[in-house]
Design a protein around this motif. Structure first.
Motif, short mmCIF file in Angstrom:
data_model
loop_
_atom_site.label_atom_id
_atom_site.label_comp_id
_atom_site.label_asym_id
_atom_site.label_seq_id
_atom_site.Cartn_x
_atom_site.Cartn_y
_atom_site.Cartn_z
N LEU A 42 61.59 41.97 41.44
CA LEU A 42 61.71 41.40 42.79
C LEU A 42 60.94 42.24 43.81
N PRO A 43 60.47 41.58 44.88
CA PRO A 43 59.81 42.35 45.94
C PRO A 43 60.82 43.16 46.74
N VAL A 44 60.38 44.31 47.19
CA VAL A 44 61.18 45.12 48.12
C VAL A 44 60.37 45.23 49.40
N HIS A 45 61.05 45.39 50.49
CA HIS A 45 60.38 45.34 51.78
C HIS A 45 60.69 46.59 52.61
N PRO A 46 60.12 47.74 52.25
CA PRO A 46 60.37 48.92 53.07
C PRO A 46 59.68 48.80 54.42
N ASP A 47 60.29 49.41 55.40
CA ASP A 47 59.73 49.43 56.75
C ASP A 47 58.63 50.48 56.77
N LEU A 48 57.38 50.06 56.95
CA LEU A 48 56.23 50.97 56.90
C LEU A 48 55.77 51.44 58.27
N ARG A 49 56.56 51.19 59.30
CA ARG A 49 56.17 51.61 60.65
C ARG A 49 56.36 53.11 60.82
N GLY A 50 55.60 53.69 61.76
CA GLY A 50 55.76 55.09 62.10
C GLY A 50 54.98 56.01 61.18
N THR A 51 55.42 57.27 61.13
CA THR A 51 54.75 58.29 60.33
C THR A 51 55.22 58.21 58.88
N HIS A 52 54.53 58.98 58.03
CA HIS A 52 54.97 59.08 56.64
C HIS A 52 56.42 59.56 56.56
N GLU A 53 56.76 60.52 57.40
CA GLU A 53 58.11 61.06 57.42
C GLU A 53 59.13 60.00 57.83
N ASP A 54 58.76 59.15 58.79
CA ASP A 54 59.65 58.06 59.21
C ASP A 54 59.92 57.11 58.05
N VAL A 55 58.86 56.76 57.32
CA VAL A 55 59.00 55.85 56.18
C VAL A 55 59.92 56.48 55.13
N LEU A 56 59.67 57.75 54.79
CA LEU A 56 60.48 58.42 53.77
C LEU A 56 61.93 58.56 54.22
N ARG A 57 62.15 58.84 55.50
CA ARG A 57 63.52 58.97 56.02
C ARG A 57 64.28 57.64 55.90
N ARG A 58 63.61 56.54 56.24
CA ARG A 58 64.26 55.23 56.11
C ARG A 58 64.52 54.87 54.65
N LEU A 59 63.61 55.23 53.76
CA LEU A 59 63.84 54.97 52.34
C LEU A 59 65.03 55.76 51.81
N GLU A 60 65.16 57.00 52.25
CA GLU A 60 66.30 57.82 51.83
C GLU A 60 67.61 57.25 52.38
N ALA A 61 67.59 56.80 53.62
CA ALA A 61 68.79 56.18 54.21
C ALA A 61 69.14 54.90 53.46
N ARG A 62 68.14 54.15 53.08
CA ARG A 62 68.35 52.91 52.31
C ARG A 62 68.99 53.22 50.96
N ARG A 63 68.48 54.26 50.29
CA ARG A 63 69.02 54.67 49.00
C ARG A 63 70.48 55.12 49.14
N ALA A 64 70.77 55.86 50.20
CA ALA A 64 72.14 56.33 50.43
C ALA A 64 73.08 55.15 50.68
N ARG A 65 72.64 54.16 51.45
CA ARG A 65 73.47 52.97 51.70
C ARG A 65 73.72 52.20 50.41
N ALA A 66 72.69 52.08 49.58
CA ALA A 66 72.84 51.36 48.31
C ALA A 66 73.82 52.11 47.40
N ALA A 67 73.74 53.43 47.37
CA ALA A 67 74.66 54.21 46.54
C ALA A 67 76.09 54.08 47.05
N ALA A 68 76.27 54.11 48.37
CA ALA A 68 77.62 53.97 48.94
C ALA A 68 78.17 52.58 48.65
N ALA A 69 77.34 51.56 48.76
CA ALA A 69 77.78 50.19 48.48
C ALA A 69 78.17 50.04 47.01
#
Length: 195
Positions: A42-69
């Motif tokens: 399936l396609p995934v749709h990460p938010d690619l806006r901002g700096t590389h660090e912004d993208v990585l931070r949002r991906l980590e937050a997404r992973r944490a939310r998925a783990a908590a769920a």
């Protein structure tokens, strides 16, 4: 993996692929990029806006939310009979009288016998479940990226019929990156099914 049209931009973990996709988008390319998850197709749709660090931070937050769920889904919040501190929760099970007789005759009791049966079924079914999931992922990805390509219908039939020679033949005219990645996913599914 990330695809821009028929071209594969990146393979690997989501972080590395997302950063490659970001570089593609930031470079002013006009061909849209789509990131697919190999495990699901399936396609995934990460938010690619901002700096590389912004993208990585949002991906980590997404992973944490998925783990908590996932943890919330695995741990039902019920009070009542059972051993909640151990994660044992009482639920209703409907069985025929002969099943209850058999369970009650087990030396460790009905609950322990049911837990043992479930664990055995989970262990023996893991290979089959993994094979089913990888086969579905390959089919989803193939449909998403190759659904409009010549010979897709016949290639799809060969895939679901588990006819690798015919599948190879029918996918040969497809764009190289699409063809190779579809074949790689199909090979993973075939390997999982052979286990």
């Amino acid at each position: 993996m990330a695809f821009a049209g028929p071209r594969c931009l990146a393979l690997g973990g989501l972080e590395a692929v997302a950063l490659k996709a970001k570089a593609w988008v930031d470079g002013g390319e006009t061909v849209p990029v789509v990131i697919y998850e190999d495990a699901t197709g399936l396609p995934v749709h990460p938010d690619l806006r901002g700096t590389h660090e912004d993208v990585l931070r949002r991906l980590e937050a997404r992973r944490a939310r998925a783990a908590a769920a996932s943890e919330d889904a695995e741990a039902p919040k019920r009070n009542g009979p059972g051993r909640p501190k151990l994660g044992v929760v009482s639920r209703e099970v409907s069985l025929l009288p002969r099943h209850w007789e058999w369970l009650n005759a087990q030396p460790s009791g009905a609950s322990a016998a049911l837990r043992r049966l479930v664990e055995d079924a989970m262990r023996s079914g893991q290979g089959h479940e993994r094979a089913r999931k990888s086969h579905e992922a390959a089919g989803r990805f193939m449909h998403a990226v190759a659904g409009d390509l010549p010979g897709f219908e016949e290639a799809s039939r060969a895939f679901y019929a588990r006819n690798p020679e015919r599948f190879e033949q029918l996918t040969q005219p497809w764009p190289r990156d699409i063809r190779e990645h579809v074949r790689r996913l199909v090979a993973i599914a075939a390997r999982d099914e052979a286990k």
